[in-house]
Design a protein around this motif. Structure first.
Motif, PDB file in Angstrom:
ATOM      1  N   ASN A  20      -6.688  39.409  -5.527  1.00 28.21           N
ATOM      2  CA  ASN A  20      -6.932  39.227  -4.102  1.00 28.21           C
ATOM      3  C   ASN A  20      -6.093  40.181  -3.260  1.00 28.21           C
ATOM      4  N   LEU A 102     -15.040  33.549 -12.772  1.00 26.74           N
ATOM      5  CA  LEU A 102     -14.163  33.076 -11.702  1.00 26.74           C
ATOM      6  C   LEU A 102     -14.662  33.693 -10.409  1.00 26.74           C
ATOM      7  N   THR A 104     -14.300  33.891  -6.275  1.00 22.16           N
ATOM      8  CA  THR A 104     -13.544  33.622  -5.048  1.00 22.16           C
ATOM      9  C   THR A 104     -14.476  33.830  -3.866  1.00 22.16           C
ATOM     10  N   THR A 132     -14.710  23.546  -8.764  1.00 24.47           N
ATOM     11  CA  THR A 132     -14.209  24.209  -7.564  1.00 24.47           C
ATOM     12  C   THR A 132     -12.783  23.755  -7.285  1.00 24.47           C
ATOM     13  N   LYS A 135      -6.917  27.640  -4.141  1.00 23.10           N
ATOM     14  CA  LYS A 135      -5.713  28.350  -4.548  1.00 23.10           C
ATOM     15  C   LYS A 135      -5.231  29.212  -3.387  1.00 23.10           C
ATOM     16  N   GLN A 140     -12.053  28.817  -4.612  1.00 25.81           N
ATOM     17  CA  GLN A 140     -12.498  29.441  -5.851  1.00 25.81           C
ATOM     18  C   GLN A 140     -13.329  28.469  -6.677  1.00 25.81           C
TER      19      GLN A 140
END
Length: 446
Positions: A20, A102, A104, A132, A135, A140
């Motif tokens: 991220n 995964l 986001t 779900t 984080k 996410q």
């Protein structure tokens, strides 16, 4: 130096740097379609939507040292012209092919449920399980397919796509996923008999009860992967969710309902309503400001809502300005009454949150030594900028650059107080016939 490519090679990517973090570094330049973290080498490969986008990013960072969590990272064009499926699975553990994605969700303006995710991902193969969770990177989900091929197909088709038109962008990365409950946060579609755990808080706290939204499953596709028609205008909550990915910055509760703040220990000889507006408008729309004549170093500032007031109190408490460290606290007054000694800014076109509210929330921070200047005239020079600002402190460095065809600048002062004074005094002033906009920059160096 490698030839221009839409794939960017990033070096010195320490263990503390997340996917991220890298996305935030490059997303201002355009859509990121693929990202591979090479943890063993402290490197990463990141693919932009096209070559011009990658060129713009590298031209910018050739002049501005990119830094993440205090660590300088170094960027260059990759020798790869395209990241392949093999590249994407560099980190797969062992010989067992990954079949879990995964995902986001960025710019999450509408609620995302397991049913929505199932609808989005199931066209690419049988979805076995969905979980779900929230984080620090944002909202996410883990999506487990029946086969590795389905996971690859979904990842390649959906990466960078919006679930809804203009928002809820998917960022997807490629062993058995354990699901214990079928509820609003997790679902095993192969085992409908699983119990549902006791209901607790919503998986997306702070942005309204799910009942305020129309159920999106089955809506036609318009622009995004799905079309969403809310029953109620989400207003400010949508912008907050979009900015922070469904979460909130550390130290922000999102529960304050007091809109007016009391500012004390100001310099009454140098402060006025417009200067307070310039500073506090970074954190929300300003309704009214009133200097207290019986306490000349005090002022009341009314913001658009309690969340904006909380941002102002959180980020500005203890700020140095004009040689004094002022305090910001919630006022006992719910609002500021209109009067001859009250300045009303409710209809000001200088309020920053009338448009692009999510973007402005994302840039909220405490005062820094670096300011960012936008809406500059096309013929402006660094000397023009320095001459306009140098009365407020020692300018260590400046950088003039162009983004999306518009001139912008970064100016680094010796300390935060000087940068704050420059912002307070020069935001919304005229430079070369253009009304400039000034914000604090979170970049640490030029």
């Amino acid at each position: 130096m490698a030839d221009p490519s839409k794939v960017i090679h990033v070096r010195n990517v320490g263990h503390e740097i997340s996917e991220n973090d890298l996305l935030q570094l490059f997303q201002p330049f355009g859509v990121i379609t693929k990202l591979v973290m090479l943890r063993a080498k402290n490197q990463a490969l990141l693919q932009m939507h096209d070559i011009p986008t990658a060129v713009n990013a590298l031209q910018f960072y050739a002049n501005v040292q990119p830094s993440i969590r205090g660590r300088n990272v170094y960027v260059q064009f990759s020798s790869h012209q395209e990241l392949t499926i093999m590249d994407q699975n560099t980190q797969a553990r062992g010989d067992e092919p990954n079949r879990i994605l995964l995902a986001t969700i960025h710019h999450m303006m509408y609620p995302i449920t397991v049913e929505v995710l199932h609808q989005v991902f199931s066209p690419h193969g049988f979805v076995e399980k969905v979980v779900t969770f929230q984080k620090s990177a944002g909202f996410q989900a883990l999506i487990q397919y029946q086969s590795h091929q389905s996971a690859i197909s979904a990842r390649n088709s959906l990466q960078g796509r919006n679930i809804y038109d203009g928002c809820c962008q998917l960022d997807i990365h490629l062993d058995e996923l354990q699901v214990n409950f079928n509820n609003e946060r997790s679902r095993d579609f192969t085992n409908p008999s699983l119990p549902s755990e006791q209901k607790g808080k919503s998986s997306q706290p702070g942005y309204g009860d799910a009942s305020m939204y129309a159920h999106p499953v089955g809506y036609p596709q318009v622009g995004g992967l799905l079309h969403y028609r809310p029953q109620t205008d989400m207003g400010n909550a949508a912008a907050i969710a979009a900015a922070f990915g469904g979460g909130l910055p550390p130290g922000i509760t999102g529960t304050n309902d007091r809109c007016t703040v009391l500012v004390s220990n100001l310099d009454p000889d140098r402060i006025d309503e417009d200067k307070l507006f310039n500073l506090f408008s970074i954190y929300g729309n300003i309704i009214r400001i009133k200097l207290l004549h019986n306490k000349p170093d005090h002022a009341l500032v009314q913001l658009g809502d309690g969340f904006q007031a909380e941002l102002a109190v959180h980020f500005l408490k203890g700020t140095m300005l004009f040689g004094k460290r002022f305090e910001v606290n919630y006022s006992k007054h719910p609002n500021i009454t209109t009067g001859a000694d009250t300045h009303d800014y409710s209809n000001s076109n200088l309020n920053r949150f009338n448009r692009n509210a999510a973007k402005n929330y994302r840039y909220c921070c405490s005062p820094t030594k670096m300011i960012h200047i936008s809406t500059l005239p096309q013929n402006v020079t660094e000397e023009d900028i320095t001459n306009h600002l140098e009365e407020h402190g020692t300018i260590v460095n400046t950088k003039l650059f162009e983004m999306n065809g518009k001139k912008q600048a970064l100016v680094l002062f010796e300390n935060e107080e000087q940068a704050t004074e420059a912002l307070v005094c020069k935001h919304a002033t005229s430079l070369g016939g253009s009304t400039i906009r000034i914000s604090f920059s979170q970049l640490q160096t030029i």
